[in-house]
Design a protein around this motif. Structure first.
Motif, PDB file in Angstrom:
ATOM      1  N   ASN A 122      -6.823-101.150 -23.526  1.00  0.00           N
ATOM      2  CA  ASN A 122      -5.765-100.182 -23.235  1.00  0.00           C
ATOM      3  C   ASN A 122      -5.265-100.397 -21.818  1.00  0.00           C
ATOM      4  O   ASN A 122      -6.048-100.673 -20.912  1.00  0.00           O
ATOM      5  N   PRO A 123      -3.955-100.237 -21.618  1.00  0.00           N
ATOM      6  CA  PRO A 123      -3.443-100.355 -20.249  1.00  0.00           C
ATOM      7  C   PRO A 123      -3.916 -99.163 -19.416  1.00  0.00           C
ATOM      8  O   PRO A 123      -4.248 -98.117 -19.958  1.00  0.00           O
ATOM      9  N   PRO A 124      -3.942 -99.323 -18.099  1.00  0.00           N
ATOM     10  CA  PRO A 124      -4.358 -98.197 -17.253  1.00  0.00           C
ATOM     11  C   PRO A 124      -3.348 -97.059 -17.384  1.00  0.00           C
ATOM     12  O   PRO A 124      -2.161 -97.288 -17.639  1.00  0.00           O
ATOM     13  N   PRO A 125      -3.801 -95.822 -17.219  1.00  0.00           N
ATOM     14  CA  PRO A 125      -2.872 -94.694 -17.353  1.00  0.00           C
ATOM     15  C   PRO A 125      -1.820 -94.710 -16.257  1.00  0.00           C
ATOM     16  O   PRO A 125      -2.055 -95.172 -15.145  1.00  0.00           O
ATOM     17  N   ALA A 126      -0.639 -94.203 -16.598  1.00  0.00           N
ATOM     18  CA  ALA A 126       0.453 -94.125 -15.628  1.00  0.00           C
ATOM     19  C   ALA A 126       0.110 -93.076 -14.578  1.00  0.00           C
ATOM     20  O   ALA A 126      -0.572 -92.090 -14.873  1.00  0.00           O
ATOM     21  N   PRO A 127       0.574 -93.277 -13.344  1.00  0.00           N
ATOM     22  CA  PRO A 127       0.296 -92.281 -12.301  1.00  0.00           C
ATOM     23  C   PRO A 127       0.961 -90.954 -12.651  1.00  0.00           C
ATOM     24  O   PRO A 127       1.986 -90.903 -13.331  1.00  0.00           O
ATOM     25  N   ALA A 128       0.348 -89.878 -12.191  1.00  0.00           N
ATOM     26  CA  ALA A 128       0.880 -88.535 -12.460  1.00  0.00           C
ATOM     27  C   ALA A 128       2.242 -88.383 -11.807  1.00  0.00           C
ATOM     28  O   ALA A 128       2.503 -88.893 -10.720  1.00  0.00           O
ATOM     29  N   SER A 129       3.131 -87.673 -12.477  1.00  0.00           N
ATOM     30  CA  SER A 129       4.470 -87.465 -11.929  1.00  0.00           C
ATOM     31  C   SER A 129       4.429 -86.399 -10.845  1.00  0.00           C
ATOM     32  O   SER A 129       3.516 -85.590 -10.763  1.00  0.00           O
ATOM     33  N   GLU A 130       5.446 -86.416 -10.024  1.00  0.00           N
ATOM     34  CA  GLU A 130       5.562 -85.441  -8.937  1.00  0.00           C
ATOM     35  C   GLU A 130       5.803 -84.053  -9.519  1.00  0.00           C
ATOM     36  O   GLU A 130       6.551 -83.895 -10.473  1.00  0.00           O
TER      37      GLU A 130
END
Length: 158
Positions: A122-130
């Motif tokens: 699995n790809p790494p999770p996307a960074p949390a949005s602002e």
């Protein structure tokens, strides 16, 4: 796929004078559990890997691959197991071919499970949005909640 393979191999228990509860049901339960754990995530992955404008194509590809796999299994598995048209006239020959077929199918399924476990990452999770600041326009899902403020007038809803 490992459970699917185990369920297929359990069908080796089926005999000519067999009992449903002791010979057929165990294979069905394990195979069903394996399919339930495999098919839904595969379908979800296929459908969520494309945008909404391509959902129909993703669904068609998902269904076509499943049907093609079934057709290959129906065409190839009897040949590999040595089941011919004449086998159906000889119960012992057919039973031996059936046991070979479910063993091959189970091993292929288990191999697919082992390969996917070893190779798919699995790809790494996307960074949390602002976080949004109050008063900024944002999109929303009408199923979750209505917008807190009207975009044009800035008034809140009652």
């Amino acid at each position: 796929p490992l459970l699917v393979g185990a369920g297929m191999v359990l069908f080796r228990l089926v005999g000519a004078e067999g009992n449903y509860l002791t010979e057929v049901l165990p294979g069905i339960v394990v195979l069903g559990a394996g399919l339930a754990l495999t098919v839904a995530p595969l379908t979800t992955t296929a459908m969520t890997s494309v945008g909404a404008d391509h959902a129909g194509i993703a669904s068609a590809v998902n269904n076509d691959v499943a049907r093609a796999g079934s057709l290959v299994a129906v065409a190839v598995l009897p040949v590999v197991a040595g089941i011919t048209g004449a086998s159906y006239l000889h119960p012992l020959v057919f039973s031996a071919g059936f046991r070979t077929a479910v063993t091959v199918a189970g091993l292929v399924s288990a191999a697919g499970g082992l390969l996917s476990g070893a190779l798919i990452r699995n790809p790494p999770p996307a960074p949390a949005s602002e976080p949004r600041t109050p008063g900024t326009a944002a999109t929303y899902c009408a199923l979750e909640a209505p917008p807190l403020a009207a975009a044009s007038s800035g008034t809140t809803r009652a």
